[in-house]
Design a protein around this motif. Structure first.
Motif, short mmCIF file in Angstrom:
data_model
loop_
_atom_site.label_atom_id
_atom_site.label_comp_id
_atom_site.label_asym_id
_atom_site.label_seq_id
_atom_site.Cartn_x
_atom_site.Cartn_y
_atom_site.Cartn_z
N LEU A 1 -16.97 42.93 -91.94
CA LEU A 1 -17.51 41.66 -91.82
C LEU A 1 -16.76 40.65 -92.50
CD1 LEU A 1 -21.65 42.26 -92.04
CD2 LEU A 1 -20.27 41.70 -89.98
N GLY A 2 -16.61 40.62 -93.67
CA GLY A 2 -15.80 39.68 -94.67
C GLY A 2 -14.52 39.42 -93.93
N SER A 3 -13.83 40.40 -93.25
CA SER A 3 -12.51 40.22 -92.98
C SER A 3 -12.57 39.22 -91.40
CB SER A 3 -11.91 41.62 -92.44
OG SER A 3 -12.43 42.00 -91.33
N HIS A 4 -13.63 38.92 -90.94
CA HIS A 4 -13.41 37.98 -89.91
C HIS A 4 -13.29 36.49 -90.40
CE1 HIS A 4 -14.73 35.56 -86.44
NE2 HIS A 4 -14.86 36.38 -85.72
N ASP A 5 -12.52 35.79 -89.83
CA ASP A 5 -11.93 34.36 -90.54
C ASP A 5 -13.26 33.61 -90.27
OD1 ASP A 5 -9.37 35.29 -90.40
OD2 ASP A 5 -8.73 34.42 -88.33
N ALA A 6 -14.27 33.59 -89.58
CA ALA A 6 -15.29 32.56 -89.84
C ALA A 6 -16.18 32.94 -90.91
CB ALA A 6 -16.06 32.45 -88.27
N ILE A 7 -16.20 34.03 -91.33
CA ILE A 7 -17.27 34.60 -92.24
C ILE A 7 -16.72 34.45 -93.88
CG2 ILE A 7 -18.75 36.59 -93.07
CD1 ILE A 7 -18.85 37.55 -90.16
N ALA A 8 -17.84 33.87 -94.59
CA ALA A 8 -17.33 33.60 -96.01
C ALA A 8 -18.00 34.64 -96.83
CB ALA A 8 -17.74 32.10 -96.39
N SER B 1 -18.66 27.15 -89.66
CA SER B 1 -18.19 27.72 -88.25
C SER B 1 -19.28 28.50 -87.47
CB SER B 1 -17.16 28.72 -88.56
OG SER B 1 -16.05 27.94 -89.22
N ALA B 2 -19.16 28.44 -86.21
CA ALA B 2 -20.21 29.01 -85.29
C ALA B 2 -19.86 30.65 -85.13
CB ALA B 2 -20.39 28.48 -84.05
N ILE B 3 -20.79 31.51 -85.08
CA ILE B 3 -20.40 32.67 -84.84
C ILE B 3 -21.81 33.41 -84.41
CG2 ILE B 3 -21.20 33.87 -87.34
CD1 ILE B 3 -18.64 35.66 -86.69
N ASP B 4 -21.59 34.29 -83.51
CA ASP B 4 -22.65 35.16 -83.02
C ASP B 4 -22.56 36.73 -82.81
OD1 ASP B 4 -20.87 35.59 -80.71
OD2 ASP B 4 -21.98 34.41 -79.31
N LEU B 5 -23.40 37.49 -82.81
CA LEU B 5 -23.42 38.83 -82.68
C LEU B 5 -22.40 39.37 -81.53
CD1 LEU B 5 -24.65 41.43 -84.03
CD2 LEU B 5 -26.47 41.36 -82.16
#
Length: 556
Positions: free
Chosen positions: A466-473, A499-503
């Motif tokens: 999950l943390g490897s996604h650019d939008a997730i801190a 940032s916006a992110i969804d499932l």
């Protein structure tokens, strides 16, 4: 005999005095699993060893066909000791292939058809497979193309074997007819020569850990200990010739091999093999006259099905994977069917509720160890101090089929075992007296693990993804209760700069990373900040679990 690659320094074996003790006590018997099958074929030759759909194989037929497949594998140049990745389904050909690989001295690596590049790449790095056996047809994924892609990306030569269908790619080798042109006596001779070069502590199988940090650790299962695992369960369950054990969970998995294959086959009983489909469970049991059935969480409802009245041969039901609601046990008891529980690990140790346990003890506990030489200690987590009777502690185990060390993992093994060789399971248990009998109850886990229908999801592994996604801190994964599967994965995330992110995007990210689908989060909660335990700054997982208990999975 020359092995395909050197395992020196990677395997942690039993001490010589341990081996002598287990042999002396009759716990470790003939050196290899393949030899045990041949003995069973001589003893129970005309009895059914396998029923799978319209296919029936006696012990003699299974032994003969797997001899020929083994001889064919040997003729391909696959040398004893070589690892073989398995991504296959519950079919008769899979059972034949399992024994054929063992007879050829090869080492099955028990991966799942659901595994993708993220998992297979790392598992292959650890085990260095010489071949990859896949299902020729899979409606969800091109496993044949995937197998060749994995070898190419790793820059290695690897034989791709296919089963249950023709090989569309001319580079692949069809296993199902391999060795059919070899005479029975010649095939048996080839197998006997290979087996003569193996011993009780030769490497037999690679299983995968349900959860340490990161991608699963590799568990080396040795010949005599691994056979003892299944044979001990068969004795505990009272199985014998004529019994038919119905099994629907993935067969190339520790539970499948122990409960479905080696357990029944060690005593001349029959494996009735189905597919992981709860709607087909009743028909599998009734149509095949099963005497026993293992139910994973997805199939618990079978115990309440009125149609079970037609299962006139059914005598025993084993539940596995999560705590069993009392109404399931009570319904079976009212029908005169024994119900019990089983708790087992790929690393070793299996507990089950004895046949003579009172109903209350079978409902509330997972029973006692299956082998007389199993040793259990319950320690205060992180220590080697035993808890008082009745108190909850970490399950630490040692015995004749419990591993002495993960494969090629010296540093990890220092943390995973006590000073005197007890394996730290990470599970919390208590020793109690229920209805007048001593037994063990499951009280939770130390490790951050999610058990989704029997498959283990390591939270740290998924959090890193999950943390490897650019939008997730920041990310945390916790269990979300589920009536059918026991638990599902709920992800809590804090995004970067709002940032916006969804499932849907998280799932697309996991798809790009080639992560097995059962590990994909099934609920996503975006938080402004992650709750933390103020004293130490760690994520407050208890608070997240409380939130997750109010949520449900989103449809895929």
């Amino acid at each position: 005999m020359t092995l395909a690659h050197d395992t020196t320094g990677k395997l942690v074996l039993y001490q010589a005095e341990e081996e002598a003790r287990y042999v002396r006590e009759g716990l470790w018997e003939s050196p290899t699993i393949a030899q045990h099958l041949h003995i069973a074929a001589r003893t129970h030759g005309d009895r059914d060893a396998l029923i799978c759909g319209d296919v029936r194989l006696t012990f003699a037929e299974l032994d003969r066909i797997s001899d020929r497949r083994a001889a064919g594998l040997h003729r391909l140049g696959l040398e004893p000791g070589g690892a073989v990745l398995l991504q296959v389904h519950n079919t008769a050909n899979t059972v034949i292939a399992w024994y054929a690989l063992l007879k050829a001295g090869l080492v099955p690596v028990c991966t799942l058809p659901l595994h993708r590049g993220h998992e297979i790449g790392e598992i292959a790095r650890q085990t260095r497979p010489v071949a990859h056996l896949v299902a020729a047809r899979d409606p969800r994924f091109d496993l044949v193309g995937f197998a060749f892609q994995q070898a190419e990306e790793a820059g290695v030569e690897r034989t791709v074997l296919v089963s249950d269908g023709p090989a569309d790619d001319p580079r692949a080798v069809e296993l199902d007819g391999l060795g059919d042109d070899i005479d029975d006596a010649e095939a048996r001779g080839i197998v006997e020569v290979i087996q003569a070069g193996l011993g009780m502590q030769s490497l037999a199988v690679f299983q995968l850990s349900g959860g340490t940090t990161g991608v699963p650790k590799v568990i080396p299962c040795l010949q005599a200990p691994y056979w003892h695992y299944g044979a001990s369960l068969a004795r505990a369950m009272g199985w014998g010739p004529g019994d038919r054990v119905a099994f629907m969970m993935p067969i190339v998995h520790n539970a499948g091999i122990i409960i479905g294959l080696q357990g029944p086959h060690s005593v001349g009983a029959t494996l009735v093999l189905g597919v992981p489909d709860a709607s087909a469970a009743l028909d599998l049991v009734v149509r095949n006259g099963a005497t026993d059935v293992l139910l994973g969480p997805f199939a618990f409802e079978l115990a309440l099905d009125p149609g079970l009245a037609a299962a006139t041969t059914l005598r025993r039901v084993l539940f596995s994977g999560k705590k069993v609601p009392s109404r399931y046990m009570a319904m079976l008891d009212a029908r005169g069917i024994w119900g019990g529980q089983i708790f087992g690990m790929s690393e070793g140790l299996c507990l089950t509720t004895p046949l003579d346990f009172p109903l209350d003890a079978r409902t509330a506990s997972v029973g006692i160890p299956i082998s007389p030489a199993d040793e259990i200690r319950l320690y205060e987590p992180g220590t080697e101090q035993e808890v008082a009777p009745g108190e909850v502690g970490e399950l630490c185990v040692r015995g004749p089929y419990t591993l002495h060390g993960y494969y090629d993992a010296t540093e990890h093994n220092r943390r995973a075992f006590t000073a005197d060789g007890f394996y730290r399971s990470g599970d919390l248990m208590a020793e109690r007296t229920i209805a007048g009998v001593r037994c063990y109850t499951v009280e939770g886990r130390i490790k951050n693990m999610i058990s989704r229908g029997g498959e283990k999801i390591n939270t740290e592994e998924v959090e890193l993804l999950l943390g490897s996604h650019d939008a997730i801190a920041d990310a945390a994964l916790v269990a979300m209760p589920d009536a059918r599967l026991g638990e599902r994965a709920c992800a809590f995330v804090v995004t970067r700069d709002g940032s916006a992110i969804d499932l849907a995007e998280v799932r697309a990210h996991f798809d790009r990373l080639q992560v097995a689908k059962y590990k994909w989060p099934e609920r996503l909660v975006v938080l402004p900040e992650m709750p933390r335990v103020s004293q130490v700054g760690k994520i407050d997982r208890r608070r997240l679990r409380e939130i997750a208990e109010t949520l449900r999975a989103e449809p895929r």
